[in-house]
Design an enzyme around this catalytic site. Structure first.
Site, PDB file in Angstrom:
ATOM      1  N   GLN A 109       0.854  -1.195   0.000  1.00  0.00           N
ATOM      2  CA  GLN A 109       0.000   0.000   0.000  1.00  0.00           C
ATOM      3  C   GLN A 109       0.887   1.241   0.000  1.00  0.00           C
ATOM      4  O   GLN A 109       1.203   1.771  -1.055  1.00  0.00           O
ATOM      5  CB  GLN A 109      -0.977  -0.034   1.174  1.00  0.00           C
ATOM      6  CG  GLN A 109      -2.080  -1.063   0.985  1.00  0.00           C
ATOM      7  CD  GLN A 109      -3.144  -1.032   2.056  1.00  0.00           C
ATOM      8  OE1 GLN A 109      -3.312  -0.057   2.779  1.00  0.00           O
ATOM      9  NE2 GLN A 109      -3.880  -2.130   2.186  1.00  0.00           N
TER      10      GLN A 109
ATOM     11  N   CYS B 188       0.055  -0.704   6.998  1.00  0.00           N
ATOM     12  CA  CYS B 188      -1.029  -0.446   6.040  1.00  0.00           C
ATOM     13  C   CYS B 188      -1.914  -1.639   5.743  1.00  0.00           C
ATOM     14  O   CYS B 188      -3.133  -1.544   5.774  1.00  0.00           O
ATOM     15  CB  CYS B 188      -0.446   0.041   4.712  1.00  0.00           C
ATOM     16  SG  CYS B 188       0.535   1.529   4.805  1.00  0.00           S
TER      17      CYS B 188
ATOM     18  N   THR C 123      23.339  -5.665  18.500  1.00  0.00           N
ATOM     19  CA  THR C 123      21.928  -5.450  18.839  1.00  0.00           C
ATOM     20  C   THR C 123      21.754  -4.785  20.194  1.00  0.00           C
ATOM     21  O   THR C 123      20.662  -4.311  20.513  1.00  0.00           O
ATOM     22  CB  THR C 123      21.166  -6.791  18.848  1.00  0.00           C
ATOM     23  OG1 THR C 123      21.819  -7.691  19.749  1.00  0.00           O
ATOM     24  CG2 THR C 123      21.147  -7.398  17.461  1.00  0.00           C
ATOM     25  N   SER C 124      22.798  -4.731  20.990  1.00  0.00           N
ATOM     26  CA  SER C 124      22.727  -4.065  22.292  1.00  0.00           C
ATOM     27  C   SER C 124      23.529  -2.771  22.298  1.00  0.00           C
ATOM     28  O   SER C 124      23.020  -1.703  22.635  1.00  0.00           O
ATOM     29  CB  SER C 124      23.235  -5.009  23.401  1.00  0.00           C
ATOM     30  OG  SER C 124      23.190  -4.375  24.653  1.00  0.00           O
TER      31      SER C 124
ATOM     32  N   SER D 111      24.228 -12.373  19.353  1.00  0.00           N
ATOM     33  CA  SER D 111      25.058 -13.483  19.835  1.00  0.00           C
ATOM     34  C   SER D 111      24.593 -13.990  21.196  1.00  0.00           C
ATOM     35  O   SER D 111      24.025 -13.248  22.001  1.00  0.00           O
ATOM     36  CB  SER D 111      26.517 -13.046  19.937  1.00  0.00           C
ATOM     37  OG  SER D 111      26.683 -12.117  20.989  1.00  0.00           O
TER      38      SER D 111
ATOM     39  N   ASP E  93      15.419 -13.245  27.676  1.00  0.00           N
ATOM     40  CA  ASP E  93      14.576 -14.434  27.778  1.00  0.00           C
ATOM     41  C   ASP E  93      15.386 -15.697  28.031  1.00  0.00           C
ATOM     42  O   ASP E  93      14.833 -16.719  28.457  1.00  0.00           O
ATOM     43  CB  ASP E  93      13.770 -14.619  26.492  1.00  0.00           C
ATOM     44  CG  ASP E  93      12.558 -13.700  26.429  1.00  0.00           C
ATOM     45  OD1 ASP E  93      11.898 -13.525  27.466  1.00  0.00           O
ATOM     46  OD2 ASP E  93      12.277 -13.151  25.347  1.00  0.00           O
TER      47      ASP E  93
ATOM     48  N   GLU F 214     -11.327   4.898   6.295  1.00  0.00           N
ATOM     49  CA  GLU F 214     -11.307   4.969   7.759  1.00  0.00           C
ATOM     50  C   GLU F 214     -12.236   3.983   8.456  1.00  0.00           C
ATOM     51  O   GLU F 214     -11.956   3.543   9.574  1.00  0.00           O
ATOM     52  CB  GLU F 214     -11.701   6.383   8.195  1.00  0.00           C
ATOM     53  CG  GLU F 214     -10.741   7.458   7.754  1.00  0.00           C
ATOM     54  CD  GLU F 214     -11.209   8.832   8.201  1.00  0.00           C
ATOM     55  OE1 GLU F 214     -10.467   9.497   8.921  1.00  0.00           O
ATOM     56  OE2 GLU F 214     -12.327   9.225   7.828  1.00  0.00           O
TER      57      GLU F 214
END
Length: 1310
Positions: free
Chosen positions: A120, A158, A271-272, A356, A369, A1199
């Site tokens: 979209q 979208c 990633t940290s 990692s 986790d 909408e």
């Protein structure tokens, strides 16, 4: 600082490839990510900049690596925004441009996503393409499960994901059928049923797709392969402007470096460290990357477990664990399976591919986790330093408190050993997040118990929690106290109380949700108790009792399923319609192919011009304060800075107006919200601008009051004017005659637009007459009284609506007006009094969202409908039917309404959804399950179309015909993904009677169409379509004499002749707008043009112990008139519906007491992902519907579909009601929006929520309930504290009755 360098001569050359092209970067900057390098240096803008933090997937690329020893080439997806270019030495990168393009050949992935209408706005599409492309490189015939996993890290705002999945499913070897009749008819049954009828379920033809040919893909660059095989590994050094990147080749070199730079972070996946550097401004002079060291990448299977190198990615870890689980007996793999349970939902695929194992452990973040499982599983860490190596248990790091300095700064984690589980040992993992996949946990846990052989006597016990403290927390004392106990109800009863006392969570704990997280602590423990009890029973049914059948289902987590969908629309077009006439046919989005190839140019993709400068804004850190001083001295000295702009530099006025209150450009004397723009730094690059902006120092003096909430605004009488009121009938008189009066209050949270395309503007001076080209990418509590009869008839409603407008009015006053005008939804209310107030607060200014206030006011109305049903003893659908508009009549503002199609939508939705049979099945399920419940709800909708005044719906268009017969079209509408350009070409094609391929679109510009109105309120196609039609008819009228003289001629013949006759082949079209008015003094008018009707039925299942829920099925029937493009329209309905799911169930804005928005970016603010769409999703367009007011009898539908998402909200409400009824909580209750896991769980009052309240108010006393909490079912009599404020309740007696207004005992206030 002394740094090593190759050959001692200077920094190394960085060598890698992009789309087969060799890249040699002699000045690699460690702070530059691959995303900016691709976009700025290589000008490959198909890879999009979305969140910049790895949370949205818009920047997904494919990374390919070659391993010389095994001769293997590995392909994996990754977020380019997280990959430092210095980590790419020897790597091959493939971007969306390398997959395919329109100039050469588009790839089947790109083609199918586009032709299946999976695009979209198109901003997320290149990322979707790359995730799917990478999957196909590894699995040419993927399974449904693999597709869902591959796309879990990609967000789309979208489409609602359905068409994206449709395109991806075409590569599957599995059939597309739902393969199940569990929740209604099979999809193939439905297709058979529709055969012979004038309906279609096909939006695309798979026969058109080119086949996937894996032999035509890019090969790994031979030069990089030779380099990997022949060049000896050595330490690489890259020196940037502020940071040095060192990549050692051996463990020995790494240990030397770590001894020399103990504070230098080790970066593998970034990633940290990456997000901390980007979003928190953390700077590291030295970064060490150990990713190339073989010792840190080992996967070794041993006799007693599995050893994994610290640099192994989580994807590698997941594969290694899965392989081990498949080969070893279950008794040995319980820890492995617990880890796999967490890895399935930990981040998206892109994150797991680069993050990692060692980084996850060593960061010691509370949200990990894996750490609770690794700790409880007695996993050991192999640590090394220049002084030697040692092994320590991970549990020791967390069991001895946060302050324990077990790990030394110079130590490096080499590997992790995960042991086999033992006989008599049980291990489980738990987590709960705002969204089931790709979301940080609110809380998680790892639990393990070991029994003496042949018994249920505990010899070892371990419980670790995440999300509770600043790091993983161990319930050590609780576990020690339970050693030697039998695994029974008494043990559980004591365990719950002990763990709540030991694992403390203060009321002011960071992250909030304190009572919820406390409840999860014991809910997880109870689940573990049941799991172990069930396992013991399976081992010896005679010795160990089984758990109740009603409890069993809660042990089964909600499993992701590939959603199955169905779209039904009327396929018959007018018999006289020409074959080339595209109106009414499912035409692909005009920009779909270019979206999928990355060739579509967005504002930030426009190539840099010579001497281009960048502006970075400095915003207020205070909600309401006087600006004492602005110190720019340090910022002006920063590299690349040209100037700093403040209010005094604005040449004209520094403000503009929507209403009476001004919108300020640069704050001058004071600030009125956190985030208000104070000044801006102009520099030669965006990096330099942002670095300098951080050096601007602003001194404030706080001002009072600071108003952040609606309640505070009411207290200080802080409102924007005008305040609106609407009244009909005699409310006070009606209240005197009704059987019952319902009073209540509901709060509805706000919603972020969450554009995937970030806000951006480019201003290019033209040099003459000071001209410039400007390129731009362009919350509700309510107090309500309702009077009704015992038979469900609503006689009167008195409602007050308060909207948090923020610090400036923007559109809030207009939204407040729409709230009143649309509050009745589908219901006739004879006596009505309502007023709305836009509150002026010190939050950033709020504005309109999809629906302009109707999704909020409609939800409020449906909430009191639901409450009336509960109080009157009727079903909710019965109360809705009783009060629904049924005949043509005047609604509250004296505009006429014909509700025929409203009733049709309701009845068809009832039939298609098989509502009553499924409701019976839901009730039966609920009887058989105590800790899981299902709910079902059906909601009608009357959505008025219009903008309250005529001038806001005027439109213009410009159409040129060229001598070659081609047509150029432009209009004033903005393409935001809603397909307006596609539809305008369809309109022009019909009117000019030429194929769409002859018509081209010129992007919207004020130079061609001036004074264009905003593309809002679903009106874009309606008004611009009229203007395009007008322009085309003008041109056709000019051509008519020529056509009549040569009726057998071609279009090109006619155009050529017209030119030779000097006939103007250019025309403007204009539409004055729809007549609309509203007299607020009289409370009457004709504010809307027509109405969109619809109904939606949704079914859900909730987990009463965690608050998690699953969307099982949704059926939508909606009246959109005669669809101009069913594919585009259905896509809009589905996309809006999924946005509604977000508004009503998960998207939550959280502010600090100082007015700082906590929930920023996809890490904290969760929009729906693939895992959140209904497992069965059906959309039907109402047939034989006409609309005389709009072009070709269509209706504006952009909408309306969002409100239908509340059917999920009320299905959850229905499930919660079933829980509370079973617990004996029979009174009415209110649920606020969004219905997050927290709100669902806390509404499911039970012995665990009560235990939390009891312990919170009885420290040091005996807090035992009358019976063990595991078996005893909670009743209303157990409520001893108010669920709203936790205030202790006095015993109810003859002289004093506890109030039951919310379904259980409450304090006087509530």
């Amino acid at each position: 600082m002394s740094l090593p360098a190759a050959g001692g001569a200077g920094p190394d050359e960085l060598i890698f490839s992009v789309n087969g092209r060799k890249i040699v970067e002699k000045n690699a900057d460690p702070e530059q990510m691959l995303l900016s390098y691709l976009r700025k240096r290589l000008r490959l803008t198909g890879t999009k900049y979305g969140c910049g933090g790895g949370g949205c997937g818009a920047c997904t690329v494919m990374i390919s690596t070659y391993e010389p020893a095994s001769k293997n080439i590995k392909h994996y997806s990754a977020n380019a925004c997280l990959l430092p270019i210095c980590s790419l030495h020897g790597v091959a990168v493939t971007t969306v441009e390398g997959v395919g393009c329109t100039k050469t050949r588009i790839h089947p992935v790109q083609e199918r996503l586009a032709k299946c209408h999976g695009s979209q706005c198109g901003f997320c599409t290149p990322g979707m393409v790359m995730s799917m492309y990478t999957l196909l490189r590894n699995h040419p015939e993927p399974s449904m499960e693999q597709i869902a996993a591959a796309l879990a890290g990609n967000l789309c705002r979208c489409t609602g994901y359905r068409p994206i999945l449709d395109g991806c499913k075409t590569f599957c070897k599995e059939p597309f059928c739902c393969q199940s009749k569990e929740n209604g008819n099979c999809c193939l049954d439905q297709e058979d049923k529709l055969k012979g009828e004038k309906f279609s379920t096909k939006l695309f033809s798979a026969d058109e797709f080119q086949p996937l040919d894996p032999t035509q893909e890019f090969i790994f660059p031979p030069e990089l392969m030779t380099m990997a095989e022949n060049q000896p590994k050595r330490t690489l050094v890259f020196q940037g402007e502020r940071t040095t990147w060192i990549s050692p080749a051996s463990l020995k070199e790494l240990l030397e470096l770590k001894a020399k730079y103990p504070k230098a972070p080790l970066v593998v996946g970034n990633t940290s460290v990456g997000p901390e550097m980007k979003f928190k401004g953390v700077h590291h002079p030295v970064i060490i990357s150990p990713a190339r060291i073989l010792d840190l990448n080992v996967v070794r299977y041993t006799d007693n477990g599995l050893s994994l190198g610290a640099a192994c990615s989580l994807a590698v870890v997941k594969d290694a664990l899965a392989n081990t689980v498949s080969e070893l007996p279950g008794e040995k793999t319980k820890i492995f399976r617990a880890l796999l349970h967490q890895l399935k939902t930990l981040g998206g695929q892109q994150i797991r591919n680069i993050s990692s194992l060692g980084g996850n452990i060593m960061s010691r973040k509370s949200t990990s986790d894996l750490n609770p499982i690794l700790a409880v599983g007695n996993c050991t860490l192999n640590l090394a330093s220049r002084e030697g190596t040692r092994w320590i248990s991970l549990s020791d790091i967390f069991a001895n408190g946060v302050g324990n300095n077990t790990l030394m700064p110079e130590e490096v984690l080499v590997s992790v050993h995960i042991p086999h589980s033992r006989k008599g040992e049980f291990v489980s993992a738990f987590r709960q997040a705002q969204r089931r996949e790709n979301a940080l946990p609110i809380a998680n846990a790892g639990m393990r118990v070991l029994f003496a052989e042949g018994t249920d006597i505990i010899t070892d016990f371990g419980i670790f929690y995440g999300g509770i403290g600043s790091t993983t927390v161990c319930a050590k004392h609780t576990c020690q106290a339970l050693i030697g106990r039998h695994w029974n109800e008494q043990m559980l009863d004591e365990a719950c109380r002990l763990v709540l006392k030991e694992v403390s969570l203060p009321g002011s704990a960071p992250g909030g949700k304190v009572e919820y997280r406390r409840t999860l602590i014991v809910s997880f423990l109870f689940k573990f108790y049941l799991q172990v009890l069930q396992s013991l029973n399976r081992m010896d049914p005679h010795l160990y009792p089984d758990i109740s059948e009603k409890y069993g289902s809660v042990l089964q987590d909600f499993q992701p399923k590939m959603p199955q969908s169905e779209q039904i629309y009327q396929q018959e077009v007018n018999p006289e319609q020409l074959p080339r006439d595209p109106v009414g046919r499912p035409i692909m989005h005009q920009g779909g192919i270019k979206h999928a190839t990355g060739e579509a140019v967005y504002c930030d993709d426009i190539r840099a011009v010579d001497e281009e400068l960048f502006l970075a804004v400095i915003t207020s850190s205070r909600a309401h304060a006087k600006i004492v001083s602005i110190d720019t001295s340090e910022a002006l000295k920063a590299p690349g800075v040209f100037d700093i702009i403040t209010a005094r530099d604005v040449p004209a006025t520094n403000e503009f107006y929507y209403y009476s209150d001004p919108e300020i450009i640069f704050a001058k004397d004071k600030v009125i919200c956190v985030g208000q723009i104070v000044c801006g730094v102009v520099a030669d690059s965006d990096v330099h601008a942002k670095q300098a902006a951080a050096k601007v120092k602003i001194e404030y003096e706080d001002l009072e009051p600071v108003i952040l909430t609606v309640e505070e605004a009411i207290k200080h009488n802080s409102f924007f004017e005008p305040q609106r009121r609407l009244e009909q009938g005699n409310v006070d008189e009606a209240f005197e005659t009704v059987d019952q009066i319902l009073e209540g209050e509901i709060h509805i949270g706000g919603q972020e637009h969450f554009y995937m395309e970030t806000q951006c503007a480019l201003v290019v001076p033209k040099g003459e007459d000071k001209e410039m080209d400007v390129y731009v990418s362009t919350q509700h509590p309510a107090l309500t009284q309702v009077g009704f009869m015992n038979d469900g008839r609503i006689m009167a409603a008195d409602a007050k609506y308060y909207i948090n407008g923020g610090c400036t009015p923007d559109d809030s006053v207009l939204v407040a007006e729409v709230v009143l005008l649309k509050m009745d939804n589908a219901y006739k209310i004879p006596n009505l009094r309502c007023c709305s107030h836009a509150c002026k607060t010190n939050l950033p200014s709020n504005t309109a969202f999809r629906g302009f206030g109707f999704p909020q006011s409609g939800l409020i109305t449906e909430s009191w409908i639901t409450a009336i049903a509960a109080k009157s003893g009727l079903s909710a659908e019965k109360v809705r039917e009783i009060n629904m508009y049924k005949e043509t009549e005047q609604i509250c503002y004296i505009q006429e309404l014909d509700p025929e199609n409203l009733v049709r939508c309701w009845n068809e939705c009832m039939e298609k959804s098989e509502y009553y049979s499924r409701k019976t099945a839901v009730e039966e399920f609920n009887k058989q399950n105590y800790w899981k419940k299902k709910g079902i709800a059906i909601i009608p909708m009357k959505f008025p179309f219009g903008l309250l005044t005529r001038f806001l719906t005027q439109a213009a268009a410009l159409v040129h015909i060229y001598m070659d017969g081609s047509v150029l079209l432009t209009h004033g509408g903005i393409e935001m993904g809603q397909g307006i350009h596609t539809k305008m070409i369809q309109v022009a094609s019909r009117e000019l009677k030429i194929p769409m391929s002859s018509i081209h679109f010129c992007e919207t510009s004020t130079t061609t169409v001036p004074n264009a109105c905003a593309s809002v309120a679903s009106a874009g196609t309606d008004v611009n379509g009229m203007a395009v039609k007008d322009a085309c008819q003008t041109l056709l009228k000019r051509l008519e004499p020529i056509i009549s003289k040569n009726p057998k001629g071609t279009w090109n013949d006619w155009v050529k002749e017209a030119f030779e006759q000097s006939i103007n082949l250019s025309a403007t079209g204009y539409f004055r707008g729809y007549e609309a008015n509203m007299d607020w003094e009289k409370g009457e008018g004709h504010p809307f043009t027509y109405f969109i009707f619809g109904a939606a039925c949704s079914e859900v299942e909730i987990d009463c112990l965690t608050g998690d829920h699953k969307n099982i099925r949704t059926d939508i029937v909606i009246d959109i008139g005669c669809s101009i493009n069913p594919a585009v329209d259905i896509g809009q309905i589905e996309g809006a519906f999924v946005q509604g799911i977000g508004l009503y169930t998960m998207e939550e804005l959280k502010y600090s007491p100082e007015g700082v928005l906590y929930t920023r970016g996809p890490d904290q603010y969760k929009i729906p992902a693939i895992c959140d769409i209904p497992e069965q999703f059906s959309v039907s367009l109402l047939s034989s519907s006409q609309n005389p007011y709009a072009i070709y009898s269509s209706k504006g539908i952009g909408e309306a579909g969002l409100f239908l998402g509340c059917s999920v909200f009320f299905a959850i409400w229905d499930a919660v009601a079933a829980v509370r009824k079973e617990r004996g909580l029979t009174g009415t209750f209110t649920l606020n929006s969004p219905l997050t896991p927290e709100r669902i769980r806390m509404a499911c009052a039970d012995q665990f929520t009560e235990l939390i309240l009891v312990l919170a108010h009885s420290v040091g006393s005996d807090t035992r309930l009358q019976a063990p909490i595991s078996r005893r079912e909670f009743t209303e009599a157990d409520a001893t504290h108010c669920p709203h404020c936790s205030k202790s309740l006095k015993p109810a007696g003859k002289s004093q009755k506890a109030r039951r207004g919310c379904g259980q005992s409450t304090c006087e206030k509530h």
